[in-house]
Design a protein around this motif. Sequence first.
Motif, PDB file in Angstrom:
ATOM      1  N   ILE A  36       0.850  -1.191   0.000  1.00 45.92           N
ATOM      2  CA  ILE A  36       0.000   0.000   0.000  1.00 45.92           C
ATOM      3  C   ILE A  36       0.883   1.237   0.000  1.00 45.92           C
ATOM      4  CG2 ILE A  36      -1.776   1.320   1.232  1.00 45.92           C
ATOM      5  CD1 ILE A  36      -2.896  -1.272   0.326  1.00 45.92           C
ATOM      6  N   ASP A  37       0.689   2.131  -0.975  1.00 44.52           N
ATOM      7  CA  ASP A  37       1.419   3.399  -0.924  1.00 44.52           C
ATOM      8  C   ASP A  37       0.560   4.434  -0.198  1.00 44.52           C
ATOM      9  OD1 ASP A  37      -0.543   4.297  -2.670  1.00 44.52           O
ATOM     10  OD2 ASP A  37       0.864   5.142  -4.121  1.00 44.52           O
ATOM     11  N   ASN A  38       1.209   5.469   0.334  1.00 47.39           N
ATOM     12  CA  ASN A  38       0.491   6.464   1.149  1.00 47.39           C
ATOM     13  C   ASN A  38      -0.367   5.770   2.206  1.00 47.39           C
ATOM     14  OD1 ASN A  38       1.501   8.817   0.058  1.00 47.39           O
ATOM     15  ND2 ASN A  38      -0.141   9.031  -1.445  1.00 47.39           N
ATOM     16  N   ALA A  39       0.252   4.840   2.926  1.00 47.52           N
ATOM     17  CA  ALA A  39      -0.491   4.029   3.888  1.00 47.52           C
ATOM     18  C   ALA A  39      -0.912   4.809   5.126  1.00 47.52           C
ATOM     19  CB  ALA A  39       0.347   2.823   4.305  1.00 47.52           C
ATOM     20  N   ASN A  40      -0.359   5.993   5.331  1.00 43.69           N
ATOM     21  CA  ASN A  40      -0.723   6.825   6.475  1.00 43.69           C
ATOM     22  C   ASN A  40      -0.506   8.290   6.109  1.00 43.69           C
ATOM     23  OD1 ASN A  40       2.120   7.209   6.680  1.00 43.69           O
ATOM     24  ND2 ASN A  40       2.278   5.417   8.002  1.00 43.69           N
ATOM     25  N   THR A  41      -0.794   9.190   7.040  1.00 46.50           N
ATOM     26  CA  THR A  41      -0.702  10.623   6.755  1.00 46.50           C
ATOM     27  C   THR A  41       0.744  11.088   6.582  1.00 46.50           C
ATOM     28  OG1 THR A  41      -0.788  11.052   9.140  1.00 46.50           O
ATOM     29  CG2 THR A  41      -2.864  11.179   7.914  1.00 46.50           C
ATOM     30  N   ALA A 321     -12.243  16.760   1.903  1.00 41.23           N
ATOM     31  CA  ALA A 321     -11.966  16.298   3.265  1.00 41.23           C
ATOM     32  C   ALA A 321     -12.055  14.778   3.417  1.00 41.23           C
ATOM     33  CB  ALA A 321     -12.934  16.959   4.240  1.00 41.23           C
ATOM     34  N   SER A 322     -12.357  14.057   2.355  1.00 35.42           N
ATOM     35  CA  SER A 322     -12.468  12.599   2.447  1.00 35.42           C
ATOM     36  C   SER A 322     -11.116  11.970   2.758  1.00 35.42           C
ATOM     37  CB  SER A 322     -13.010  12.033   1.134  1.00 35.42           C
ATOM     38  OG  SER A 322     -13.051  10.624   1.178  1.00 35.42           O
ATOM     39  N   ASN A 323     -11.121  10.946   3.626  1.00 33.90           N
ATOM     40  CA  ASN A 323      -9.893  10.261   4.017  1.00 33.90           C
ATOM     41  C   ASN A 323     -10.142   8.764   4.149  1.00 33.90           C
ATOM     42  OD1 ASN A 323      -7.240   9.820   4.832  1.00 33.90           O
ATOM     43  ND2 ASN A 323      -7.699  10.227   6.985  1.00 33.90           N
ATOM     44  N   LEU A 324     -10.692   8.147   3.101  1.00 32.00           N
ATOM     45  CA  LEU A 324     -10.944   6.713   3.123  1.00 32.00           C
ATOM     46  C   LEU A 324      -9.663   5.950   2.805  1.00 32.00           C
ATOM     47  CD1 LEU A 324     -14.378   6.282   1.298  1.00 32.00           C
ATOM     48  CD2 LEU A 324     -13.912   6.338   3.741  1.00 32.00           C
ATOM     49  N   ALA A 325      -9.540   4.758   3.412  1.00 36.06           N
ATOM     50  CA  ALA A 325      -8.369   3.911   3.182  1.00 36.06           C
ATOM     51  C   ALA A 325      -8.808   2.570   2.617  1.00 36.06           C
ATOM     52  CB  ALA A 325      -7.616   3.686   4.501  1.00 36.06           C
ATOM     53  N   LEU A 326      -7.949   1.953   1.814  1.00 38.84           N
ATOM     54  CA  LEU A 326      -8.209   0.613   1.308  1.00 38.84           C
ATOM     55  C   LEU A 326      -8.155  -0.390   2.459  1.00 38.84           C
ATOM     56  CD1 LEU A 326      -5.965   0.768  -1.880  1.00 38.84           C
ATOM     57  CD2 LEU A 326      -8.459   0.975  -1.789  1.00 38.84           C
ATOM     58  N   ALA A 327      -8.979  -1.434   2.371  1.00 38.72           N
ATOM     59  CA  ALA A 327      -9.077  -2.423   3.450  1.00 38.72           C
ATOM     60  C   ALA A 327      -8.030  -3.512   3.256  1.00 38.72           C
ATOM     61  CB  ALA A 327     -10.479  -3.028   3.483  1.00 38.72           C
ATOM     62  N   ALA A 328      -6.877  -3.357   3.914  1.00 39.65           N
ATOM     63  CA  ALA A 328      -5.792  -4.334   3.825  1.00 39.65           C
ATOM     64  C   ALA A 328      -5.653  -5.029   5.173  1.00 39.65           C
ATOM     65  CB  ALA A 328      -4.491  -3.647   3.438  1.00 39.65           C
ATOM     66  N   LYS A 329      -6.409  -6.099   5.362  1.00 41.14           N
ATOM     67  CA  LYS A 329      -6.429  -6.784   6.658  1.00 41.14           C
ATOM     68  C   LYS A 329      -5.070  -7.432   6.938  1.00 41.14           C
ATOM     69  CE  LYS A 329     -10.197  -8.616   8.071  1.00 41.14           C
ATOM     70  NZ  LYS A 329     -11.396  -9.469   8.245  1.00 41.14           N
ATOM     71  N   SER A 332      -0.792  -2.806   8.808  1.00 41.79           N
ATOM     72  CA  SER A 332      -1.084  -1.607   9.586  1.00 41.79           C
ATOM     73  C   SER A 332      -1.150  -0.390   8.673  1.00 41.79           C
ATOM     74  CB  SER A 332      -0.009  -1.406  10.665  1.00 41.79           C
ATOM     75  OG  SER A 332      -0.267  -0.247  11.423  1.00 41.79           O
ATOM     76  N   THR A 333      -2.365  -0.025   8.254  1.00 44.90           N
ATOM     77  CA  THR A 333      -2.559   1.122   7.373  1.00 44.90           C
ATOM     78  C   THR A 333      -3.705   1.980   7.870  1.00 44.90           C
ATOM     79  OG1 THR A 333      -4.107  -0.042   5.923  1.00 44.90           O
ATOM     80  CG2 THR A 333      -1.765  -0.195   5.379  1.00 44.90           C
ATOM     81  N   THR A 334      -3.662   3.259   7.506  1.00 44.43           N
ATOM     82  CA  THR A 334      -4.761   4.184   7.791  1.00 44.43           C
ATOM     83  C   THR A 334      -4.985   5.016   6.535  1.00 44.43           C
ATOM     84  OG1 THR A 334      -3.216   5.847   8.660  1.00 44.43           O
ATOM     85  CG2 THR A 334      -4.185   4.313  10.252  1.00 44.43           C
ATOM     86  N   GLY A 335      -5.838   6.021   6.636  1.00 42.27           N
ATOM     87  CA  GLY A 335      -6.049   6.902   5.505  1.00 42.27           C
ATOM     88  C   GLY A 335      -4.809   7.717   5.190  1.00 42.27           C
ATOM     89  N   ALA A 336      -4.642   8.075   3.911  1.00 42.44           N
ATOM     90  CA  ALA A 336      -3.455   8.831   3.499  1.00 42.44           C
ATOM     91  C   ALA A 336      -3.523  10.290   3.921  1.00 42.44           C
ATOM     92  CB  ALA A 336      -3.300   8.749   1.982  1.00 42.44           C
ATOM     93  N   GLY A 337      -4.706  10.731   4.353  1.00 40.34           N
ATOM     94  CA  GLY A 337      -4.918  12.126   4.721  1.00 40.34           C
ATOM     95  C   GLY A 337      -6.006  12.733   3.860  1.00 40.34           C
ATOM     96  N   ALA A 338      -6.590  13.801   4.340  1.00 44.65           N
ATOM     97  CA  ALA A 338      -7.698  14.435   3.626  1.00 44.65           C
ATOM     98  C   ALA A 338      -7.290  14.816   2.207  1.00 44.65           C
ATOM     99  CB  ALA A 338      -8.165  15.678   4.381  1.00 44.65           C
ATOM    100  N   GLY A 339      -8.068  14.320   1.237  1.00 45.71           N
ATOM    101  CA  GLY A 339      -7.823  14.642  -0.154  1.00 45.71           C
ATOM    102  C   GLY A 339      -6.671  13.902  -0.796  1.00 45.71           C
ATOM    103  N   GLU A 340      -6.050  12.985  -0.069  1.00 51.28           N
ATOM    104  CA  GLU A 340      -4.902  12.242  -0.596  1.00 51.28           C
ATOM    105  C   GLU A 340      -5.342  10.875  -1.128  1.00 51.28           C
ATOM    106  OE1 GLU A 340      -1.852  13.406  -0.910  1.00 51.28           O
ATOM    107  OE2 GLU A 340      -2.421  15.318   0.008  1.00 51.28           O
ATOM    108  N   SER A 341      -4.670  10.403  -2.171  1.00 50.87           N
ATOM    109  CA  SER A 341      -5.018   9.130  -2.798  1.00 50.87           C
ATOM    110  C   SER A 341      -4.166   7.986  -2.252  1.00 50.87           C
ATOM    111  CB  SER A 341      -4.856   9.223  -4.310  1.00 50.87           C
ATOM    112  OG  SER A 341      -5.724  10.197  -4.851  1.00 50.87           O
ATOM    113  N   GLN A 342      -4.633   6.783  -2.507  1.00 45.44           N
ATOM    114  CA  GLN A 342      -3.947   5.587  -2.013  1.00 45.44           C
ATOM    115  C   GLN A 342      -4.108   4.467  -3.042  1.00 45.44           C
ATOM    116  OE1 GLN A 342      -5.385   3.078   1.540  1.00 45.44           O
ATOM    117  NE2 GLN A 342      -3.882   4.438   2.501  1.00 45.44           N
ATOM    118  N   THR A 343      -3.028   3.729  -3.296  1.00 47.36           N
ATOM    119  CA  THR A 343      -3.054   2.615  -4.235  1.00 47.36           C
ATOM    120  C   THR A 343      -2.508   1.370  -3.549  1.00 47.36           C
ATOM    121  OG1 THR A 343      -2.733   4.091  -6.127  1.00 47.36           O
ATOM    122  CG2 THR A 343      -2.252   1.763  -6.475  1.00 47.36           C
TER     123      THR A 343
END
Length: 353
Positions: A36-41, A321-329, A332-343
């Motif tokens: 996961i890239d941009n796995a946290n803020t 302001a959206s900060n959704l994160a991909l579900a990688a069970k 240890s990941t969280t949202g990348a931050g408001a308005g930031e993308s994640q792959t």
Amino acid sequence: MKKSLIALAVLAASGTAMAQSSVTLFGIVDTNFTYIDNANTAGDNKYGLGTSGNATSRLGFRGVEDLGGGLKAGFWLEGEIFGDDGNAAGFNFKRRSTLSLMGGFGEVRLGRDLVPSYTKVSSYDVFGQVGIGQFMGWSTWGQSTSTPDANGYRQDNMLAYYTPNFGGFTAGLGYGFDEKASGHDGRYMGGFAAYDNGPLSVTVALDRRDIGYNVAPLVYDGKKDMLSIGASYDVGMAKISALAQQSRFKDVPASSDRKVNSYMIGAAAPVGAGQVRLQYALYDQKAIDSKAHQLSLGYVHNLSKRTALYGTVAHMKNKDASNLALAAKGLSTTGAGAGESQTGVQLGIRHSF
């Protein structure tokens, strides 16, 4: 001669009892490598072993006894297993622990289980509600809640009823008791109605869950109402699926009611010994006037009836302001931050038994 006859009678009785009852051990082990890239803020990239990328890893026991006259009793005990760390937190039966009575009238089920308003309509998710590609409409949406099951998947202390199939029509109802000394945090009520006929499937589901908002020094009782409409159609070369969903949070302290609209459209097509999956989802978060777009592509290659290799690539594009994160069970990941993308990328193997 008499002893022989008695022994034969005992064996015959035992054989009859065994024919009327059955107990099955079953399970799935699903382990994957995830990046996961941009796995946290902080913008860190995370990678390692995860679990449940194609199907939820589980271990369970289920059994049925024929009571005669068309009546059956059954039990189901099922818990999640983690191939990446061997269940470091311990094993339990929180996926399902139910006792049922079944017959021509349908099924009455008691215990902890998937709620009726989720179990059918969630099947339209092309990724089966697992892995980084899954539809994320079932979420707490950033609400501070004291209810462990506020995402809406499962319910403790539930009484549920499922109808027989009437020419393609089925339905289910459930009520989950809060069992609290005060307040109703944890109470659930909901159901679904579905129609399946040949290539067409349509389901409508509605529920209400009482949830608690922890705003020190007080705990507020709030409500989460959810309406879901799903459908699929098999065109032969592919199966097209769609979902539309609204989650409305009521009695939220220090704010007006909050609403999230989620939409999904996807397709699954057989290719050789496997299946290609493509899905797009939009999450319109009215409370924060922000949206997120999720695009997922996956392939499952069947090595046998019980074993498969799979790969999934997913991208979450947050806006405003959206900060959704991909579900990688398992990672240890969280949202990348408001308005930031994640792959994210998942490569794994799934084996069932």
